[in-house]
Design a protein around this motif. Structure first.
Motif, PDB file in Angstrom:
ATOM      1  N   GLU A 110      23.555  69.124  43.211  1.00 22.70           N
ATOM      2  CA  GLU A 110      23.964  68.983  41.812  1.00 22.70           C
ATOM      3  C   GLU A 110      25.040  67.920  41.675  1.00 22.70           C
ATOM      4  O   GLU A 110      25.006  67.101  40.742  1.00 22.70           O
ATOM      5  CB  GLU A 110      24.470  70.318  41.279  1.00 22.70           C
ATOM      6  CG  GLU A 110      24.884  70.249  39.818  1.00 22.70           C
ATOM      7  CD  GLU A 110      25.280  71.603  39.255  1.00 22.70           C
ATOM      8  OE1 GLU A 110      25.963  71.622  38.213  1.00 22.70           O
ATOM      9  OE2 GLU A 110      24.913  72.633  39.859  1.00 22.70           O
TER      10      GLU A 110
ATOM     11  N   PHE B  16      23.459  64.545  42.010  1.00 21.93           N
ATOM     12  CA  PHE B  16      22.750  64.176  40.787  1.00 21.93           C
ATOM     13  C   PHE B  16      23.724  63.632  39.746  1.00 21.93           C
ATOM     14  O   PHE B  16      23.492  62.577  39.156  1.00 21.93           O
ATOM     15  CB  PHE B  16      22.011  65.394  40.227  1.00 21.93           C
ATOM     16  CG  PHE B  16      21.231  65.114  38.968  1.00 21.93           C
ATOM     17  CD1 PHE B  16      19.896  64.767  39.035  1.00 21.93           C
ATOM     18  CD2 PHE B  16      21.836  65.204  37.723  1.00 21.93           C
ATOM     19  CE1 PHE B  16      19.173  64.499  37.876  1.00 21.93           C
ATOM     20  CE2 PHE B  16      21.126  64.933  36.566  1.00 21.93           C
ATOM     21  CZ  PHE B  16      19.787  64.586  36.643  1.00 21.93           C
ATOM     22  N   ARG B  17      24.834  64.334  39.524  1.00 22.89           N
ATOM     23  CA  ARG B  17      25.749  63.973  38.446  1.00 22.89           C
ATOM     24  C   ARG B  17      26.611  62.760  38.802  1.00 22.89           C
ATOM     25  O   ARG B  17      26.925  61.946  37.937  1.00 22.89           O
ATOM     26  CB  ARG B  17      26.634  65.166  38.087  1.00 22.89           C
ATOM     27  CG  ARG B  17      25.842  66.376  37.618  1.00 22.89           C
ATOM     28  CD  ARG B  17      26.728  67.446  37.003  1.00 22.89           C
ATOM     29  NE  ARG B  17      25.971  68.655  36.711  1.00 22.89           N
ATOM     30  CZ  ARG B  17      25.149  68.798  35.678  1.00 22.89           C
ATOM     31  NH1 ARG B  17      24.972  67.783  34.855  1.00 22.89           N
ATOM     32  NH2 ARG B  17      24.493  69.928  35.469  1.00 22.89           N
TER      33      ARG B  17
ATOM     34  N   ASP C  34      22.801  60.028  38.205  1.00 27.51           N
ATOM     35  CA  ASP C  34      22.880  59.882  36.750  1.00 27.51           C
ATOM     36  C   ASP C  34      23.879  58.789  36.384  1.00 27.51           C
ATOM     37  O   ASP C  34      24.973  59.046  35.896  1.00 27.51           O
ATOM     38  CB  ASP C  34      23.270  61.212  36.110  1.00 27.51           C
ATOM     39  CG  ASP C  34      23.242  61.155  34.583  1.00 27.51           C
ATOM     40  OD1 ASP C  34      22.678  60.185  34.044  1.00 27.51           O
ATOM     41  OD2 ASP C  34      23.799  62.068  33.951  1.00 27.51           O
TER      42      ASP C  34
ATOM     43  N   GLY D 236      22.769  62.937  31.463  1.00 23.91           N
ATOM     44  CA  GLY D 236      22.277  64.214  31.947  1.00 23.91           C
ATOM     45  C   GLY D 236      20.848  64.186  32.447  1.00 23.91           C
ATOM     46  O   GLY D 236      20.310  65.220  32.855  1.00 23.91           O
ATOM     47  N   ARG D 237      20.225  63.020  32.422  1.00 28.81           N
ATOM     48  CA  ARG D 237      18.855  62.838  32.887  1.00 28.81           C
ATOM     49  C   ARG D 237      18.794  61.598  33.780  1.00 28.81           C
ATOM     50  O   ARG D 237      19.612  60.704  33.648  1.00 28.81           O
ATOM     51  CB  ARG D 237      17.895  62.643  31.700  1.00 28.81           C
ATOM     52  CG  ARG D 237      17.798  63.825  30.779  1.00 28.81           C
ATOM     53  CD  ARG D 237      17.505  63.410  29.346  1.00 28.81           C
ATOM     54  NE  ARG D 237      16.418  62.460  29.221  1.00 28.81           N
ATOM     55  CZ  ARG D 237      15.134  62.785  29.068  1.00 28.81           C
ATOM     56  NH1 ARG D 237      14.798  64.053  29.029  1.00 28.81           N
ATOM     57  NH2 ARG D 237      14.209  61.862  28.945  1.00 28.81           N
TER      58      ARG D 237
ATOM     59  N   GLU E 118      15.704  66.034  35.056  1.00 24.03           N
ATOM     60  CA  GLU E 118      16.974  66.677  34.754  1.00 24.03           C
ATOM     61  C   GLU E 118      17.533  67.322  36.004  1.00 24.03           C
ATOM     62  O   GLU E 118      16.835  67.496  37.004  1.00 24.03           O
ATOM     63  CB  GLU E 118      16.793  67.697  33.629  1.00 24.03           C
ATOM     64  CG  GLU E 118      16.332  67.054  32.328  1.00 24.03           C
ATOM     65  CD  GLU E 118      16.201  68.044  31.186  1.00 24.03           C
ATOM     66  OE1 GLU E 118      16.412  69.246  31.430  1.00 24.03           O
ATOM     67  OE2 GLU E 118      15.881  67.621  30.070  1.00 24.03           O
ATOM     68  N   CYS E 119      18.800  67.713  35.930  1.00 27.41           N
ATOM     69  CA  CYS E 119      19.499  68.202  37.122  1.00 27.41           C
ATOM     70  C   CYS E 119      18.803  69.416  37.731  1.00 27.41           C
ATOM     71  O   CYS E 119      18.593  69.479  38.940  1.00 27.41           O
ATOM     72  CB  CYS E 119      20.949  68.534  36.769  1.00 27.41           C
ATOM     73  SG  CYS E 119      21.970  68.978  38.199  1.00 27.41           S
TER      74      CYS E 119
END
Length: 473
Positions: A303, A306-307, A311, A316-317, A368-369
């Motif tokens: 996570e 991802f962020r 991203d 957020g995508r 998405e996450c």
């Protein structure tokens, strides 16, 4: 006068652009640029300023320094780098209008707003440039435009023609969309704390709230009259008083300072020549690191990846544009020739296709996450070769790209260039490099590099060396 200041005879453009008070009109400049529909569309699709605002600002300042303060050779390298980056920024906006960062009309607008910001700075401070000075400034400015390959017919013919050009563009072309509103009213209110705040980080939420309010009022007050009329953003008396106080007060202060304090340094090389160490490279105390965890830390790590990494646009995508932005950041640091850039873009585009095919459960063209974490864990647990088919090839190309001396290894400096940035403390990177350098020979082989990425995605505990790959165990 020290080598870090701009000499008084160094040209009117460098003098004006090099003053610290240019920062008072910097946000105004960004708003005018972003209000162009093509710029707004490219920003929404490709820019990383939402997720990484300070890195984006650093890149912009670095690019400006190379264009306006460096010698001809370095300027030409920067022009080539910008051309390589801009040729990939193209598409269709939400209204169905095509846009391209290579459009000469758009490029002309972006550049003219910079010239107009310099003249506005002087006007707002009560010390406008004389007509002869405007002509001299514009002549220097158009030399840079010529180096960028902007055709002269897209630029105002003379300095005297600039105000009418700006007024016409504001009234007929510009739009106030989501990107402009975000810059004016939201960006600073949610920006993360700059790394250099150090021990002052706890007060950042209060500082940014006050700074955002002041900056919004100042920017709206300083925008051209045509903006106020067309978009219904009046210049209130309070904002006008704030503008008058800040601009004239800063002028009174700055013009009384010695050049070394009045002008920003030209480059880190200048500081080294003066016997100083650039601020971004000065020794810093190592941060305290958390103790290793014993539970399965992969979900939290994925996570965070991802962020913080994937991203890039902060919406957020993740889609193709985010991975392109990742590659752009690497290429920006390494200044690669076009053929090596193309190989890196192609490798990450292939990885994106694997992500999209396996993770885009709702078929909307983005991941998405939750989709990323779930699919990544499922793929890793189900298939030992899952990473080898997508991420693996991209990682190998990334290694060979970062190996700038073609030695077959990454040294500590190459590693720091690849993974360094505003969000990562230098001490964390040094520690991560030592952990990955298993044999202690001061370098990382390609196989060690690939194994580190595999560890990062597959290790259940934080004790594996590869977990520290990005400097954050």
């Amino acid at each position: 006068m020290t080598p870090t200041s701009l000499p008084a005879t160094d040209g009117l453009l460098r003098q004006t652009l090099g003053e610290w008070r240019i920062g008072l009109v910097a946000w105004r400049l960004l708003v005018l640029q972003t209000a162009h529909p093509a710029v707004a569309a490219g920003t929404a699709r490709y820019s990383t300023y939402r997720a990484h605002p300070w890195r984006r600002i650093e890149h912009t300042m670095d690019s400006g320094s190379r264009l306006f303060f460096a010698g001809p050779e370095e300027r030409q390298r920067e022009v080539a780098r910008l051309e390589r980056a801009h040729r990939r920024i193209r598409g269709t906006d939400d209204a169905g209008r095509p846009y391209s960062a290579e459009d000469p009309e758009v490029r002309a607008w972006v550049m003219v707003t910079l010239y107009e910001a310099m003249t506005a700075m002087r006007e707002l401070s009560g010390d406008p440039l004389e007509p002869t000075e405007l002509d001299a400034l514009y002549a220097e400015f158009t030399e840079v435009c010529a180096a960028l390959g902007i055709p002269g017919e897209f630029l105002p013919a003379t300095a005297a023609d600039v105000p009418a050009y700006v007024d016409r563009t504001v009234r007929e072309v510009l739009e106030v969309g989501d990107q402009v509103r975000y810059l004016l009213f939201e960006m600073l209110r949610e920006a993360p704390a700059p790394r250099r705040l150090g021990r002052l980080r706890p007060v950042w939420p209060l500082v940014r709230t006050v700074a955002a309010s002041v900056l919004t009022s100042l920017t709206v007050a300083d925008l051209p009259p045509a903006w106020h009329e067309r978009f219904g953003m009046p210049r209130t008396r309070t904002a006008a008083a704030l503008s008058w106080t800040l601009h004239r007060g800063m002028r009174q202060v700055m013009t009384r300072l010695p050049d070394r304090l009045r002008y920003r340094g030209q480059s880190g090389d200048d500081e080294q020549a003066a016997g100083k160490q650039p601020a971004s490279r000065r020794p810093m105390a190592a941060p305290s690191l958390p103790r290793p965890r014993t539970y399965d830390s992969r979900p939290a790590r994925l996570e965070a990846f991802f962020r913080q990494v994937l991203d890039q646009t902060g919406d957020g995508r993740v889609d193709s544009a985010d991975l392109q932005a990742m590659v752009h950041n690497v290429c920006w640091q390494l200044e690669l020739p076009v053929e090596r850039e193309d190989r890196l873009y192609a490798a990450f585009e292939s990885w994106w296709e694997q992500l999209r095919e396996g993770m885009d459960a709702d078929g909307d063209g983005a991941v998405e996450c939750a989709e990323f974490v779930s699919a990544m864990l499922g793929g890793i647990d189900r298939d030992p070769e899952y990473l080898d088919r997508g991420l693996g090839p991209a990682v190998r190309v990334l290694f060979r790209t970062a190996d700038t001396d073609s030695s077959g290894y990454l040294c500590a400096d190459e590693y720091r260039v690849l993974f360094g940035g505003p969000r990562v403390h230098p001490a964390e990177l040094n520690d991560a490099f030592r952990q990955l350098d298993g044999d202690g020979d001061g370098r990382i082989s390609e196989e060690e590099f690939v194994a580190a990425f595999v560890d990062f995605f597959t290790a259940r505990a934080d004790t594996a060396a590869g977990v520290a790959l990005l400097g954050r165990p």
